[in-house]
Write a protein that holds these residues in place. Structure first.
Motif, mmCIF file in Angstrom:
data_model
loop_
_atom_site.group_PDB
_atom_site.id
_atom_site.type_symbol
_atom_site.label_atom_id
_atom_site.label_comp_id
_atom_site.label_asym_id
_atom_site.label_seq_id
_atom_site.Cartn_x
_atom_site.Cartn_y
_atom_site.Cartn_z
ATOM 1 N N UNK A 1 0.833 -1.201 0.000
ATOM 2 C CA UNK A 1 0.000 0.000 0.000
ATOM 3 C C UNK A 1 0.870 1.254 0.000
ATOM 4 N N UNK A 2 0.310 2.401 -0.344
ATOM 5 C CA UNK A 2 1.084 3.654 -0.325
ATOM 6 C C UNK A 2 1.646 3.941 1.071
ATOM 7 N N UNK A 3 2.771 4.627 1.108
ATOM 8 C CA UNK A 3 3.440 4.932 2.377
ATOM 9 C C UNK A 3 2.578 5.789 3.302
ATOM 10 N N UNK A 4 1.611 6.503 2.741
ATOM 11 C CA UNK A 4 0.773 7.369 3.558
ATOM 12 C C UNK A 4 -0.181 6.583 4.462
ATOM 13 N N UNK A 5 -0.353 5.306 4.171
ATOM 14 C CA UNK A 5 -1.254 4.494 4.978
ATOM 15 C C UNK A 5 -0.589 4.143 6.312
ATOM 16 N N UNK A 6 -1.366 4.060 7.407
ATOM 17 C CA UNK A 6 -0.807 3.646 8.715
ATOM 18 C C UNK A 6 -0.616 2.131 8.745
ATOM 19 N N UNK A 7 0.430 1.657 8.083
ATOM 20 C CA UNK A 7 0.593 0.224 7.842
ATOM 21 C C UNK A 7 0.765 -0.569 9.134
ATOM 22 N N UNK A 8 1.656 -0.100 10.015
ATOM 23 C CA UNK A 8 1.929 -0.862 11.241
ATOM 24 C C UNK A 8 0.697 -0.965 12.140
ATOM 25 N N UNK A 9 0.005 0.147 12.464
ATOM 26 C CA UNK A 9 -1.217 0.008 13.278
ATOM 27 C C UNK A 9 -2.272 -0.865 12.620
ATOM 28 N N UNK A 10 -2.403 -0.730 11.290
ATOM 29 C CA UNK A 10 -3.392 -1.534 10.566
ATOM 30 C C UNK A 10 -3.030 -3.014 10.630
#
Length: 412
Positions: free
Chosen positions: A263-272
Motif C-alpha cells: 500500500x502507499x506509504x501514507x497508509x498507517x501500515x503498522x497500526x493496521x
C-alpha cells in the motif's frame, strides 16, 4: 469364532495388497529428485540458497564464529533461525554442497510422501495397496505446486517441520504430545502458534509440553552457544530486515503484513497490521479449535497453521506448504459428500497454489517494468485463500450448529 474370521482377511491383505510397487515408485521419485539436485548443483552450482545458509550456519558453529554475522551469496543472505537450529545444521557443513543438496531433497520428498500417507489414511482406505496408490497419485499432483517446488529448490525445511508437527499432534503419545512441536518451534519460531491453539482446545498438558520443549531448545542454545543466543534472543529474531533482502521481494511476502506493505506509504501500515493480526489471530484460533472439534485434529492444526502464516511478519511462498493438508483434506471431503461445487473449489485452490507463483516469478525476472499491480494481485492470492478458508470454516460450522440448535428446539 469372530476373532478367527477377522484374522483371515488381515493375513491375506498383508500378502496380496502390500502396495510394494507403489512404494517402490515413491522411493524412485525421491531418488530421482536427489540425483537431479546433485547433478544440477555439480554442473551449475545454482539453487538451494537456503540450504547453503543452513550449511554456513552449521560451519560457523563448528568454527566457533558468530552465526549472526555471516552473509551468504550475492544477496547477502543472513542466518535467521535460532542457535539451536544452527547446531542441528552442523552435519551439513561436514559434506559438500552437492551431497547436501541431494540428501536434503531426498529427505524432503520422503517426508512429503510420509505426510500424504498419513493424510490419505485419515479416510476409510483400509486396503494397503489402495492407500499406497492414492498416496502416489497425490504426491504426483502435489509436487508441481509452487510452495513445494520452491521448498525443494531453495533447500527449505518446511516439509520436514510440517510432518513433525502432524506426527506429534495426531500420533504422539498423550504423555509426551506437544514436545516435538515445541522443539520444532525452537528451530523455526512460527510453529509457536500451536501453543495457544492447544490452550484454546483445552489440551493444557500438551501446551505445557510444547512450551517445555521450546524452552529446552533455548536453554541448550545458551549453554552451548551463549554469545549467539544473546544476539538472537536479544533482538535478531525480530529483525525482519535480516529476512527481507530487498524491497522488491516484498511482493512475495504471503502474509497480511506483506500485502499491506504494497500500500502507499501514507497508509498507517503498522497500526493496521497489528489490528488485523489481533482480529485474524484471535478469531482464527477460535475457528481452528472449532474445526478440530467438528472435523478432526488434522483439519484443526491445518487451520491453525494458516492463522500463523497470515499473522507472521514474513511468510514466503515456500512457507505455504500447509496447502498440502488443506488440499488433501478438502478433496477428501468433496469426494465423501460428492459435491460438484466443492470438487471445483479444490481444483481452483490447487490452481492457485500451482500457477500464480510461477507467473509472478517470470514477471519479476523477465518483465521487471511490469512489477506492481500484477504482482500485487498474484502474490496476494495465498493470503486471500487463507482468509477465505478461515471464513468458510466459520460460516459452515456456524450454520451447522445453528441447524442443530434449531432441530433440538423443534424436537423439544
Amino acid at each position: 469364532m469372530s476373532s478367527s474370521v477377522s484374522a483371515g482377511p488381515r493375513i491375506r491383505l498383508g500378502k496380496r495388497d502390500g502396495g510394494s510397487f507403489q512404494m517402490a515408485c515413491g522411493v524412485l521419485i525421491a531418488l530421482s529428485g536427489a540425483l537431479t539436485a546433485f547433478a544440477f548443483n555439480t554442473i551449475y552450482a545454482k539453487g538451494w540458497i537456503d540450504l547453503e545458509v543452513y550449511r554456513e550456519g552449521g560451519a560457523a558453529v563448528l568454527g566457533r564464529t558468530s552465526v549472526y554475522d555471516l552473509t551468504v551469496g550475492g544477496n547477502s543472505l543472513k542466518f535467521t533461525y535460532s542457535p539451536f537450529a544452527a547446531m542441528l545444521f552442523t552435519p551439513l557443513a561436514l559434506v559438500g554442497m552437492e551431497v547436501s543438496a541431494a540428501l536434503w531433497v531426498l529427505i524432503c520428498i520422503l517426508a512429503l510422501e510420509v505426510l500424504i500417507w498419513i493424510l490419505v489414511g485419515r479416510t476409510a482406505v483400509r486396503n494397503r495397496s489402495r492407500r499406497a496408490t492414492h498416496t502416489l497419485l497425490v504426491v504426483v499432483a502435489i509436487l508441481p505446486l509452487y510452495p513445494v517446488t520452491l521448498t525443494l529448490w531453495n533447500g527449505q525445511i518446511g516439509i520436514i517441520l510440517l510432518l513433525a508437527v502432524v506426527v506429534d499432534l495426531t500420533h504422539g503419545k498423550g504423555k509426551w504430545r506437544g514436545v516435538i512441536t515445541g522443539i520444532v518451534a525452537g528451530i523455526k519460531l512460527t510453529p509457536l502458534i500451536f501453543i495457544p491453539y492447544l490452550l484454546v482446545t483445552r489440551r493444557f498438558r500438551a501446551a505445557l509440553m510444547a512450551g517445555l520443549g521450546f524452552l529446552g531448545t533455548v536453554i541448550l542454545g545458551f549453554l552451548l552457544l551463549p554469545a549467539d543466543s544473546r544476539d538472537y534472543w536479544g533482538g535478531a529474531f525480530f529483525d525482519t530486515q535480516r529476512v527481507i533482502a530487498g524491497q522488491e521481494v516484498n511482493f512475495f511476502n504471503q502474509s497480511i503484513r506483506g500485502v499491506l506493505m504494497l500500500l502507499p506509504d501514507s497508509w498507517p501500515i503498522v497500526p493496521l497490521w497489528l489490528a488485523l493480526c489481533a482480529v485474524v489471530g484471535t478469531g482464527g484460533l477460535l475457528v481452528a479449535a472449532w474445526t478440530a472439534k467438528k472435523a478432526g485434529e488434522l483439519a484443526g492444526i491445518t487451520a491453525c497453521a494458516i492463522v500463523g502464516l497470515l499473522v507472521s511478519p514474513v511468510s514466503w511462498p515456500h512457507h505455504w506448504v500447509w496447502c498440502i493438508p488443506l488440499l488433501v483434506l478438502w478433496a477428501q471431503r468433496a469426494q465423501r459428500v460428492d459435491a460438484t461445487l466443492e470438487k471445483v473449489g479444490v481444483g481452483f485452490l490447487w490452481f492457485i497454489f500451482l500457477l500464480p507463483g510461477y507467473v509472478a516469478l517470470a514477471i519479476l525476472f523477465i518483465y521487471p517494468s511490469h512489477v506492481g499491480t500484477w504482482l500485487m494481485l498474484l502474490t496476494g492470492s495465498y493470503v486471500l485463500s487463507g482468509l477465505s478458508t478461515l471464513l468458510a470454516l466459520a460460516v459452515y460450522f456456524g450454520r451447522s450448529d445453528w441447524r442443530q440448535r434449531r432441530r433440538g428446539s423443534a424436537d423439544g
